[in-house]
Scaffold this motif. Sequence first.
Motif, PDB file in Angstrom:
ATOM      1  N   LEU A 105      35.138   3.232  22.370  1.00  0.00           N
ATOM      2  CA  LEU A 105      34.790   4.491  23.022  1.00  0.00           C
ATOM      3  C   LEU A 105      35.476   5.708  22.403  1.00  0.00           C
ATOM      4  O   LEU A 105      35.385   6.807  22.941  1.00  0.00           O
ATOM      5  CB  LEU A 105      35.130   4.406  24.515  1.00  0.00           C
ATOM      6  N   VAL A 106      36.143   5.523  21.278  1.00  0.00           N
ATOM      7  CA  VAL A 106      36.864   6.621  20.635  1.00  0.00           C
ATOM      8  C   VAL A 106      36.120   7.023  19.371  1.00  0.00           C
ATOM      9  O   VAL A 106      35.838   6.185  18.512  1.00  0.00           O
ATOM     10  CB  VAL A 106      38.317   6.200  20.292  1.00  0.00           C
ATOM     11  N   ASP A 107      35.796   8.318  19.270  1.00  0.00           N
ATOM     12  CA  ASP A 107      35.136   8.846  18.077  1.00  0.00           C
ATOM     13  C   ASP A 107      36.109   9.575  17.160  1.00  0.00           C
ATOM     14  O   ASP A 107      35.893   9.675  15.966  1.00  0.00           O
ATOM     15  CB  ASP A 107      34.030   9.839  18.460  1.00  0.00           C
ATOM     16  N   GLU A 108      37.166  10.120  17.757  1.00  0.00           N
ATOM     17  CA  GLU A 108      38.114  10.919  16.987  1.00  0.00           C
ATOM     18  C   GLU A 108      39.523  10.709  17.526  1.00  0.00           C
ATOM     19  O   GLU A 108      39.719  10.573  18.736  1.00  0.00           O
ATOM     20  CB  GLU A 108      37.738  12.401  17.099  1.00  0.00           C
ATOM     21  N   VAL A 109      40.488  10.681  16.625  1.00  0.00           N
ATOM     22  CA  VAL A 109      41.897  10.578  16.997  1.00  0.00           C
ATOM     23  C   VAL A 109      42.583  11.843  16.504  1.00  0.00           C
ATOM     24  O   VAL A 109      42.459  12.216  15.338  1.00  0.00           O
ATOM     25  CB  VAL A 109      42.556   9.329  16.361  1.00  0.00           C
ATOM     26  N   SER A 110      43.272  12.504  17.410  1.00  0.00           N
ATOM     27  CA  SER A 110      43.976  13.733  17.095  1.00  0.00           C
ATOM     28  C   SER A 110      45.456  13.502  17.385  1.00  0.00           C
ATOM     29  O   SER A 110      45.819  13.142  18.496  1.00  0.00           O
ATOM     30  CB  SER A 110      43.424  14.855  17.982  1.00  0.00           C
ATOM     31  N   LEU A 111      46.289  13.678  16.368  1.00  0.00           N
ATOM     32  CA  LEU A 111      47.725  13.427  16.511  1.00  0.00           C
ATOM     33  C   LEU A 111      48.524  14.674  16.168  1.00  0.00           C
ATOM     34  O   LEU A 111      48.233  15.352  15.189  1.00  0.00           O
ATOM     35  CB  LEU A 111      48.169  12.306  15.558  1.00  0.00           C
ATOM     36  N   LEU A 112      49.523  14.950  16.981  1.00  0.00           N
ATOM     37  CA  LEU A 112      50.491  15.991  16.666  1.00  0.00           C
ATOM     38  C   LEU A 112      51.780  15.298  16.262  1.00  0.00           C
ATOM     39  O   LEU A 112      52.325  14.498  17.020  1.00  0.00           O
ATOM     40  CB  LEU A 112      50.742  16.888  17.876  1.00  0.00           C
ATOM     41  N   ILE A 113      52.250  15.590  15.065  1.00  0.00           N
ATOM     42  CA  ILE A 113      53.490  15.010  14.564  1.00  0.00           C
ATOM     43  C   ILE A 113      54.572  16.076  14.665  1.00  0.00           C
ATOM     44  O   ILE A 113      54.467  17.137  14.053  1.00  0.00           O
ATOM     45  CB  ILE A 113      53.344  14.536  13.094  1.00  0.00           C
ATOM     46  N   HIS A 114      55.591  15.789  15.469  1.00  0.00           N
ATOM     47  CA  HIS A 114      56.701  16.722  15.660  1.00  0.00           C
ATOM     48  C   HIS A 114      57.831  16.340  14.706  1.00  0.00           C
ATOM     49  O   HIS A 114      58.087  15.157  14.483  1.00  0.00           O
ATOM     50  CB  HIS A 114      57.203  16.663  17.103  1.00  0.00           C
ATOM     51  N   PRO A 115      58.522  17.320  14.153  1.00  0.00           N
ATOM     52  CA  PRO A 115      59.602  17.030  13.208  1.00  0.00           C
ATOM     53  C   PRO A 115      60.879  16.599  13.924  1.00  0.00           C
ATOM     54  O   PRO A 115      61.910  17.270  13.878  1.00  0.00           O
ATOM     55  CB  PRO A 115      59.776  18.360  12.467  1.00  0.00           C
ATOM     56  N   ALA A 116      60.794  15.486  14.632  1.00  0.00           N
ATOM     57  CA  ALA A 116      61.955  14.940  15.338  1.00  0.00           C
ATOM     58  C   ALA A 116      61.766  13.433  15.436  1.00  0.00           C
ATOM     59  O   ALA A 116      60.653  12.951  15.602  1.00  0.00           O
ATOM     60  CB  ALA A 116      62.076  15.553  16.735  1.00  0.00           C
ATOM     61  N   LEU A 117      62.854  12.702  15.332  1.00  0.00           N
ATOM     62  CA  LEU A 117      62.800  11.248  15.435  1.00  0.00           C
ATOM     63  C   LEU A 117      63.562  10.811  16.678  1.00  0.00           C
ATOM     64  O   LEU A 117      64.659  11.289  16.941  1.00  0.00           O
ATOM     65  CB  LEU A 117      63.405  10.589  14.193  1.00  0.00           C
ATOM     66  N   VAL A 118      62.976   9.900  17.419  1.00  0.00           N
ATOM     67  CA  VAL A 118      63.604   9.369  18.623  1.00  0.00           C
ATOM     68  C   VAL A 118      63.670   7.858  18.457  1.00  0.00           C
ATOM     69  O   VAL A 118      62.642   7.208  18.292  1.00  0.00           O
ATOM     70  CB  VAL A 118      62.786   9.727  19.885  1.00  0.00           C
ATOM     71  N   GLY A 119      64.840   7.292  18.515  1.00  0.00           N
ATOM     72  CA  GLY A 119      64.991   5.848  18.379  1.00  0.00           C
ATOM     73  C   GLY A 119      64.803   5.143  19.704  1.00  0.00           C
ATOM     74  O   GLY A 119      64.688   5.768  20.756  1.00  0.00           O
ATOM     75  N   GLY A 120      64.749   3.848  19.653  1.00  0.00           N
ATOM     76  CA  GLY A 120      64.603   3.062  20.864  1.00  0.00           C
ATOM     77  C   GLY A 120      64.120   1.663  20.537  1.00  0.00           C
ATOM     78  O   GLY A 120      63.778   1.367  19.390  1.00  0.00           O
ATOM     79  N   VAL A 121      64.092   0.821  21.537  1.00  0.00           N
ATOM     80  CA  VAL A 121      63.657  -0.560  21.319  1.00  0.00           C
ATOM     81  C   VAL A 121      62.488  -0.947  22.208  1.00  0.00           C
ATOM     82  O   VAL A 121      62.013  -2.067  22.150  1.00  0.00           O
ATOM     83  CB  VAL A 121      64.825  -1.558  21.547  1.00  0.00           C
ATOM     84  N   SER A 122      62.022  -0.032  23.043  1.00  0.00           N
ATOM     85  CA  SER A 122      60.891  -0.380  23.920  1.00  0.00           C
ATOM     86  C   SER A 122      59.619  -0.488  23.088  1.00  0.00           C
ATOM     87  O   SER A 122      59.490   0.158  22.052  1.00  0.00           O
ATOM     88  CB  SER A 122      60.725   0.660  25.023  1.00  0.00           C
ATOM     89  N   PRO A 123      58.660  -1.276  23.554  1.00  0.00           N
ATOM     90  CA  PRO A 123      57.428  -1.481  22.786  1.00  0.00           C
ATOM     91  C   PRO A 123      56.381  -0.385  23.027  1.00  0.00           C
ATOM     92  O   PRO A 123      55.203  -0.660  23.044  1.00  0.00           O
ATOM     93  CB  PRO A 123      56.938  -2.837  23.292  1.00  0.00           C
ATOM     94  N   ARG A 124      56.794   0.841  23.228  1.00  0.00           N
ATOM     95  CA  ARG A 124      55.847   1.941  23.444  1.00  0.00           C
ATOM     96  C   ARG A 124      55.049   2.183  22.163  1.00  0.00           C
ATOM     97  O   ARG A 124      55.572   2.117  21.063  1.00  0.00           O
ATOM     98  CB  ARG A 124      56.579   3.213  23.832  1.00  0.00           C
TER      99      ARG A 124
END
Length: 162
Positions: A105-124
């Motif tokens: 059901l997806v025709d287009e993917v739009s992503l905003l890439i922010h210049p910041a890195l966040v670490g973590g171990v959750s499977p998000r």
Amino acid sequence: FEPPAMAEDDPRAILAVPDSRGRIRTWHHWRQLPYWKGAVVLVSRSTPKEYLEYLNRRHIDAIVAGDDHVDYRAALEELNDRYDVKAVRVDSGGTLNGHLLRAGLVDEVSLLIHPALVGGVSPRSAFRAPDLTGPDGVTTLKLMSTDEVRDGIVWLRYEVVR
């Protein structure tokens, strides 16, 4: 609890939220915000009757699609039939994104890439879905555009290749 009038020439979007478990109880707040002209809840046949009655008392439209979970294809078709919705923007987490992607059901993917890195171990993930067992089901994307928005934020737009 009276709903706002939904004028056909109103350019604002309709807020459509899946809630087959009947958890959202703050519709009066959401409906007062100026971003959309109306609200619709996407539910399934397993949605508690008490919740459907709650929505009805507050004059909030519900689209029933699917048995245990929302059938997104059927719900989007009904959204089109009732409100002439031709395009849907999804602002959600990875679970809904993954369901829509796997359902085709997806025709287009739009992503905003922010210049910041966040670490973590959750499977998000931006697209949470069952793991693939092979190449079938991999979604191929074709780059449509790139733009630097501001402050180093990059906006990428991709077309889903079928």
